[in-house]
Design a protein around this motif. Structure first.
Motif, short mmCIF file in Angstrom:
data_model
loop_
_atom_site.label_atom_id
_atom_site.label_comp_id
_atom_site.label_asym_id
_atom_site.label_seq_id
_atom_site.Cartn_x
_atom_site.Cartn_y
_atom_site.Cartn_z
N ASN A 248 24.77 -16.05 -127.47
CA ASN A 248 23.97 -16.53 -126.34
C ASN A 248 22.55 -15.98 -126.32
O ASN A 248 21.79 -16.28 -125.41
CB ASN A 248 24.69 -16.20 -125.02
N CYS A 249 22.21 -15.17 -127.31
CA CYS A 249 20.88 -14.56 -127.34
C CYS A 249 19.85 -15.54 -127.90
O CYS A 249 19.97 -15.99 -129.04
CB CYS A 249 20.92 -13.29 -128.20
N PRO A 250 18.84 -15.91 -127.12
CA PRO A 250 17.85 -16.87 -127.61
C PRO A 250 17.03 -16.31 -128.77
O PRO A 250 16.63 -17.06 -129.67
CB PRO A 250 16.98 -17.14 -126.39
N ALA A 251 16.78 -15.00 -128.75
CA ALA A 251 15.99 -14.40 -129.83
C ALA A 251 16.75 -14.47 -131.14
O ALA A 251 16.19 -14.78 -132.20
CB ALA A 251 15.64 -12.95 -129.47
N LEU A 258 16.55 -9.71 -133.74
CA LEU A 258 17.37 -9.10 -132.68
C LEU A 258 18.76 -9.72 -132.67
O LEU A 258 18.91 -10.94 -132.76
CB LEU A 258 16.70 -9.34 -131.31
N PRO A 260 21.95 -8.63 -130.17
CA PRO A 260 22.38 -7.61 -129.18
C PRO A 260 23.64 -6.88 -129.60
O PRO A 260 23.82 -5.70 -129.28
CB PRO A 260 22.57 -8.42 -127.90
N CYS A 313 13.28 -9.00 -127.38
CA CYS A 313 14.13 -9.37 -126.24
C CYS A 313 13.32 -10.03 -125.13
O CYS A 313 12.24 -9.56 -124.77
CB CYS A 313 14.81 -8.11 -125.71
N THR A 314 13.86 -11.12 -124.58
CA THR A 314 13.18 -11.79 -123.46
C THR A 314 13.71 -11.29 -122.11
O THR A 314 13.34 -11.85 -121.07
CB THR A 314 13.38 -13.32 -123.53
N THR A 315 14.59 -10.31 -122.15
CA THR A 315 15.27 -9.78 -120.94
C THR A 315 15.96 -10.89 -120.15
O THR A 315 16.06 -10.80 -118.92
CB THR A 315 14.31 -8.99 -120.02
N CYS A 316 16.45 -11.89 -120.85
CA CYS A 316 17.02 -13.05 -120.15
C CYS A 316 18.40 -12.75 -119.55
O CYS A 316 18.91 -13.54 -118.76
CB CYS A 316 17.12 -14.24 -121.09
N ARG A 317 19.03 -11.68 -119.98
CA ARG A 317 20.34 -11.24 -119.50
C ARG A 317 21.50 -12.14 -119.93
O ARG A 317 22.61 -12.03 -119.40
CB ARG A 317 20.37 -11.09 -117.96
N ALA A 318 21.27 -13.04 -120.88
CA ALA A 318 22.39 -13.87 -121.34
C ALA A 318 23.47 -12.97 -121.95
O ALA A 318 24.66 -13.22 -121.78
CB ALA A 318 21.90 -14.89 -122.37
N CYS A 319 23.03 -11.93 -122.64
CA CYS A 319 24.00 -11.01 -123.28
C CYS A 319 24.83 -10.30 -122.22
O CYS A 319 26.06 -10.22 -122.33
CB CYS A 319 23.27 -10.00 -124.16
N VAL A 330 20.23 -4.95 -121.52
CA VAL A 330 18.82 -5.01 -121.12
C VAL A 330 18.33 -3.64 -120.66
O VAL A 330 17.20 -3.24 -120.96
CB VAL A 330 18.62 -6.08 -120.03
N ILE A 333 17.49 -1.67 -123.75
CA ILE A 333 16.29 -2.18 -124.42
C ILE A 333 15.04 -1.76 -123.65
O ILE A 333 14.06 -1.24 -124.22
CB ILE A 333 16.37 -3.72 -124.57
#
Ligand code: SF4
Ligand code: SF4
Length: 626
Positions: A248-251, A258, A260, A313-319, A330, A333
């Protein structure tokens, strides 16, 4: 004469001794970390947290949940009953049949685990994790056979073989925690539930605010594994390497360096000491495994993890949202970023410039704050002065400097005026909220801005704040309270939803049918604040049918802006915004609705033939009857 029953008794107690020694060894690793709040009483919370609080996480994958219940539940029941019947040397035949029942339940679960492993998705780690189903089957099958034969020597060869199976499983379990094998998750996972660094996650809160550093006390984030608190080190050991964070990590999907899951495993390597060579999952894109190593008192950045991994990391919290073990990627990170930013200032690309702008101008783009509300000069929007009062304070955010987003702000003003809402703006007094500074690790910059904004807001009389920017919304609502700033904050989608509900918006009679839209959830509204309904209700209220993307709501993919990624701009194989636009296109919708200035900018920045990007307030304003 020594019987198989006596051997089982001996094996049980030997397992317990090895387990206890392993736990002592592992807890010595955790204790290398920094202090954190601790109470043995927290252990009493584990049953409720495991069986009740985790239910919604586990229920996301019902089949896997059932398999885990059968395997783990069966194993726990078998161990408990073996402790009773053999550990305490009761040797009751009827208890053997109860053990047999649970051994068969565990066997069924273990076979399902084994079958899943045969076509394992790439996100699952291999290596020792591929061995685990075999150990589980050997243990449960061996136990079942021994219980059928009542652990007697009547069928000597079969019982002996069964004993070997039990022994293999016992070794896997007993050595798991001490030797760092897959079964360490069983013990570490339960302890992590008790001593979780965000206890409020179990009080029904989303708990997404970053916690303040005590800068006066010299807290500057995390430079080495031993700078991490002990309960976070423990949390890394709870990881089951399921790779849901990775998937689920966009990066990671964009091929940025990256992953996670690998990051959590690197933290384990740093805590224990050694290299990442035995990691058996997908690497950081573009970075082969085996070239990084660490130790508790060695720097993380450079030798254990590369800086560009942390900045991807975009800090999107998907992880965090997906992690079944409730690990907080997050926080780690950002804590590593904090150390880099506060001690060296080595922030890549335009990130350093953005932080410098914030320090010198209180705006990310380096604009004079006086021009923030130029977009509203002809709209007759009052600027709130000390002594005056208003119902709503509109906080525009950094989007106010962007000519594209100014259209959205003007539309919002039109909607508020149409509904007769009493509101005012901050004018030249509005400084940046500090979101970007905080995500980029400039905790000092964030705290300064937060304290100055709180002082300003406390000096003004208003009932509630409305903002169209989910980053401002999150900061003011969730992160300012730690500094004494308690305000009632709403996102504009929530306010418009409530105006619609109260019949305060008169809409045009629809002449032409509206095209199908899809809606892009901003991470800081959805995952950070749990608000996914209000924007959809607004769209529905103006007659728009939303065609959902596969990754939507809490599972939405980030636009690529968050966490300062648009500024640090770590190269990958693709751009996250392009990938998101591909998600949009795959719905076949003609347009995409957005509810964040940064999503607007990122998605509008996608070149080529693509659906139009339209802000929620613009859509509503267009539909208003004059
Ligand atoms: S927060 Fe988002 S970008 Fe960062 S590691 Fe997690 S999934 Fe990846
Ligand atoms: S989702 Fe959680 S448990 Fe699964 S691999 Fe990622 S960190 Fe580990």
């Amino acid at each position: 004469m020594v019987s198989f029953a006596h051997i089982l008794t001996g094996l049980f107690w030997l397992t317990m001794v090895v387990l206890a020694l392993g736990l002592a060894k592992r807890s010595a690793y955790w204790r290398q970390g920094q202090e954190a709040a601790f109470s043995w009483v927290s252990l009493l919370t584990v049953p409720k947290r495991y069986f009740v609080d985790l239910h919604h996480v586990v229920a996301r994958e019902p089949y896997i949940a059932r398999v885990h219940v059968a395997t783990a539940g069966g194993a726990v029941a078998v161990l408990g009953l073996v402790a009773l019947n053999y550990g305490l040397m009761l040797y009751q035949t009827w208890l053997d049949y109860v053990i047999l029942f649970f051994a068969l339940v565990m066997l069924a679960g273990s076979i399902a685990v084994w079958q899943r492993r045969r076509n394992a998705p790439s996100r699952l780690s291999k290596g020792a994790w591929s061995r685990l189903p075999v150990s589980l089957i050997a243990f449960s099958l061996g136990t079942a056979v021994l219980m059928i034969t009542h652990a007697t020597a009547s069928v000597y060869v079969i019982a002996a073989l069964a004993m070997v199976g039990v022994l293999l499983g016992a070794i896997e379990f007993a050595r798991g925690i001490g030797a760092g094998g897959p079964m360490k998750h069983a013990i570490a996972g339960l302890l992590h539930l008790a001593f979780h660094p965000r206890q409020d996650r179990f009080d029904g809160k989303r708990s997404t605010d970053l916690k303040p550093l005590n800068l006066e006390k010299g807290e500057f984030g995390v430079a080495k594994p031993s700078d991490i608190t002990w309960n976070r080190l423990l949390s890394f050991d709870a990881c089951v390497q399921c790779g849901k964070c990775e998937a689920n990590c966009p990066a990671f999907a964009a091929g940025q360096p990256l992953n996670p899951k690998k990051l959590i495993q690197d933290m384990v390597v740093g805590m224990v000491g050694g290299s990442d060579a035995s990691f058996a999952g997908s690497p950081y894109p573009g970075k082969p495994v085996g070239q990084h190593s660490g130790a508790p008192d060695q720097p993380i950045i450079g030798q254990l993890v590369d800086a560009d991994t942390i900045w991807s990391c975009t800090t999107c919290r998907a992880c965090v949202q997906e992690c079944p073990m409730l690990i907080e990627h997050v926080d780690t990170i950002v804590n590593i970023r904090r150390n880099i930013t506060l001690t060296t200032g080595d922030v890549p690309n335009k990130g350093a410039e953005a932080l410098e702008n914030l320090r010198t101008t209180d705006t990310v783009g380096g604009y004079p704050v006086e021009v923030r509300y130029n977009w509203s000069i002809d709209l007759d929007v009052p600027v709130l002065q000390p002594g005056q009062q208003t119902d709503w304070l509109l906080v525009a955010g950094e989007g106010a400097f962007d000519m594209r987003y100014q259209r959205a702000l003007r539309a919002l003003v039109k909607v508020l005026k149409h509904a007769g809402v009493q509101f005012a703006v901050l004018g030249s007094a509005e400084k940046d909220c500090g979101d970007l500074a905080r995500r980029l690790g400039d905790e000092a910059g964030f705290q300064r801005l937060a304290k100055e904004n709180i002082a300003l807001l406390k000096n003004l009389k208003f009932k509630r704040i409305v903002t169209p920017d989910p980053h401002v919304f999150h900061c003011l609502k969730n992160e300012y309270p730690a500094f004494g700033g308690e305000f009632e904050v709403h996102h504009h989608s929530q306010v418009i939803q409530s105006l619609m509900k109260d019949d305060r918006l008169r809409l045009k009679a629809s002449a032409t049918a509206m095209p199908d839209f899809t809606y892009h959830d901003p991470c800081y509204l959805g995952r950070y604040n749990g608000e996914t309904d209000a924007p959809r209700n607004v769209l529905k209220g103006i007659g728009i049918k939303v065609v959902e993307m596969e990754r939507s709501g809490m599972k939405a993919r980030c636009c690529g802006w968050g966490g300062g990624s648009a500024f640090t701009d770590i190269p990958g194989e693709a751009r996250i915004s392009d990938m998101r636009m591909q998600d949009v296109k795959s719905t076949g919708a003609a347009k995409v609705a957005v509810a964040c200035p940064n999503c607007t900018a990122m998605l509008e920045g996608v070149v080529g033939d693509r659906p139009d990007v339209v802000e929620l307030a613009e859509l509503v304003a267009e539909r208003l009857a004059d």
